[in-house]
Design an enzyme around this catalytic site. Structure first.
Site, short mmCIF file in Angstrom:
data_model
loop_
_atom_site.label_atom_id
_atom_site.label_comp_id
_atom_site.label_asym_id
_atom_site.label_seq_id
_atom_site.Cartn_x
_atom_site.Cartn_y
_atom_site.Cartn_z
N HIS A 283 0.82 -1.21 0.00
CA HIS A 283 0.00 0.00 0.00
C HIS A 283 0.86 1.26 0.00
CE1 HIS A 283 0.26 0.91 4.41
NE2 HIS A 283 0.21 -0.40 4.57
N ASP A 295 6.14 0.69 6.83
CA ASP A 295 4.69 0.50 6.65
C ASP A 295 4.13 1.60 5.75
OD1 ASP A 295 2.11 -0.45 6.95
OD2 ASP A 295 1.80 0.51 8.88
N GLU A 329 -4.92 1.89 2.45
CA GLU A 329 -5.03 0.72 3.31
C GLU A 329 -5.19 1.12 4.77
OE1 GLU A 329 -3.69 -2.41 6.06
OE2 GLU A 329 -2.74 -0.47 5.71
N GLU A 330 -4.47 2.18 5.17
CA GLU A 330 -4.38 2.51 6.59
C GLU A 330 -5.71 2.92 7.22
OE1 GLU A 330 -2.13 1.72 8.40
OE2 GLU A 330 -0.18 1.87 7.44
N ASP A 357 3.30 -6.37 3.38
CA ASP A 357 2.86 -5.30 4.29
C ASP A 357 3.21 -5.66 5.73
OD1 ASP A 357 1.71 -3.04 5.36
OD2 ASP A 357 -0.35 -3.76 5.21
N HIS A 427 3.36 2.73 12.66
CA HIS A 427 2.48 3.88 12.89
C HIS A 427 3.08 4.95 13.79
CE1 HIS A 427 -1.34 1.22 12.03
NE2 HIS A 427 -0.49 1.28 11.01
#
Length: 469
Positions: A283, A295, A329-330, A357, A427
């Site tokens: 992503h 990520d 995606e997130e 991912d 994140h």
């Protein structure tokens, strides 16, 4: 005697043929790993994506830049097709940096490290201050009820379970407090929530992530933030000594109407089965705190390099191979769903999909969502990967973005790197380019390319017979 001799000759021929096939595949995998480790492009692409563009939250200017950049790079690879697939995505902005403190008495405050959760509403302009109540889970929240929670800030403090070797299992075991905590706490009159970061390490980095208010009306939505693991421990210990302490936080996030963005798609058309598609992807969007290198910048550039590596070694695939860089995606999965919906509308026959991912760490193998016949075939390739220390072949999940493609007879796979340090960065603002190792990233790209090559060469099985292409 003649029958025994004939059987011996047939078996010997089959053994020799099998050895020749295995040697051919081993030679091909060696060429793939050599090309990636000696002339890989993934690290350079990630350098630009991370350091020249940065965090790529859906709907942001940086996400738009990432779309343009990756499309331009795919255009230069000489693929048969490169295009953008429009998709409407949510737009949420963090605003000015968040601020928080705990107040243990008049004029006695200690600053805490927090960040807003993705999708949260803002606090009032002057911030929000109230007594704070610690809970371990949503069940405990319900037992306290309105009487003990109304007008309070709820502190969800359930850590990831450290004794689970599979760190994604540990993540899954506590992420509900982040995703649903605000919606549940609001039902009991709470005015805000603070959630312990999803992190196995003790540090000062708060980790954001998606949250949802469900069907809660806008007027009843409460602000939600994450606190670092060090901050969570300090707050919890202080609450044991001073149960009636106040917590203050201020965040300035805002939700806007959806905006248009794009999935970025490139294709090498199959020489024998052009209407059967195999997908590899990651992503393109990321959270905004760091630059999203693990990520999922790593998955994006590894997936791009799969197609480049196939071209570099001169391999012409039988099936059409697509790289798909999914958007959103997130905080919505809009890109994955849109791709699957368009594939269905166009009656495209997807037979295999692979997603990266889980970070750019050393690859360990793959997990597969498939039937027993296909898994048996995949397991027969294990020895080909052993020289590269790839041993993990397990049935299980694949990836969020390729999940909507799932149908009977299809094989879905997820690259599984060593995940022990993944949630140190996930994140958070330390998810930056310097946290990615070049060699590990390139080993991942080669491992993905090798699986694509084998799936393309031997095809997907239907039951215990191979699909007639």
């Amino acid at each position: 005697m003649k029958k025994i001799l004939l059987l011996f000759v047939v078996c010997s021929f089959q053994t020799i043929f099998s050895q020749q096939v295995n040697q051919k595949d081993a030679t091909m995998l060696r060429a793939i790993y050599d090309a990636s480790l000696l002339n890989g492009k993934s690290y350079d692409w990630l350098d630009y994506l991370s350091n020249k563009i940065g965090g790529r939250l859906s709907g942001s200017t940086n996400a738009e830049k990432a779309v343009k950049y990756t499309k331009a790079e795919l255009d230069q690879l000489g693929l048969d097709k490169v295009w953008l697939q429009p998709v409407m995505v949510p737009k949420w902005t963090r605003g000015l940096k968040e601020y928080a403190f705990m107040e243990t008495g008049p004029g006695r405050t200690t600053t805490m490290d927090i960040c807003a959760l993705g999708g949260s509403v803002a606090t009032p302009n002057a911030g929000l201050k109230a007594n704070i109540v610690e809970v371990k889970n949503l069940e405990e929240l319900a037992t306290l009820g309105t009487e003990k929670l109304k007008g309070k800030i709820v502190f969800f403090n359930r850590p990831m379970q450290a004794n689970l070797i599979q760190t994604f299992e540990a993540y899954g075991g506590c992420v509900d407090q982040r995703y649903s905590g605000a919606a549940e706490a609001a039902k009991y009159g709470a005015v805000g929530i603070v959630v312990r970061s999803m992190n196995l390490r003790q540090d000062d980095f708060p980790h954001t992530g998606a949250m949802s208010y469900g069907d809660l009306p806008e007027s009843k939505r409460i602000p939600a933030c994450a606190i670092s693991t060090n901050g969570a421990e300090q707050l919890s210990n202080t609450l044991k000594l001073i149960p009636d302490l106040n917590f203050y936080f201020k965040q300035n996030c805002k939700v806007f109407p959806d905006v248009e963005s794009y999935n970025v798609i490139g294709e090498i058309t199959g020489t024998q089965y052009p209407n059967k598609y195999m997908v590899v992807g990651g992503h393109l969007d990321s959270w905004d705190l760091g630059d999203g290198s693990h990520d999922d910048g790593a998955g994006v550039v590894q997936s791009m390099d799969v197609l480049r590596l196939l071209k570099e070694i001169g391999y012409k695939p039988k099936h059409s191979i697509r790289v798909v860089l999914f958007m959103n995606e997130e905080n919505g999965l809009r890109g994955g769903r849109e791709y699957a919906e368009q594939a269905l509308l166009k009656k495209e026959n997807h037979v295999f999909a692979l997603e990266s991912d889980s970070g750019g760490f050393t690859p360990r193998g793959f997990s597969f969502d498939c039937d027993e016949a296909n898994f048996a075939q995949i397991e027969s390739w294990r020895s080909l990967f052993k020289p590269y220390l790839i041993h993990y072949f397990e049935k299980g999940g694949s990836g969020a973005d390729i999940g909507p493609l799932k149908k009977d007879g299809m094989v879905l796979a997820g690259l599984r790197p060593d995940s022990q340090r993944y949630f140190d960065y996930h994140h958070a603002e330390n998810d930056t380019f310097d946290a990615v190792n070049k060699r590990e990233l390139e080993l991942g790209a080669a491992t993905m390319t090798s699986l694509i090559y084998l799936m393309d060469t031997y095809g997907v099985k239907n039951g215990f017979t191979q699909i007639k292409n």
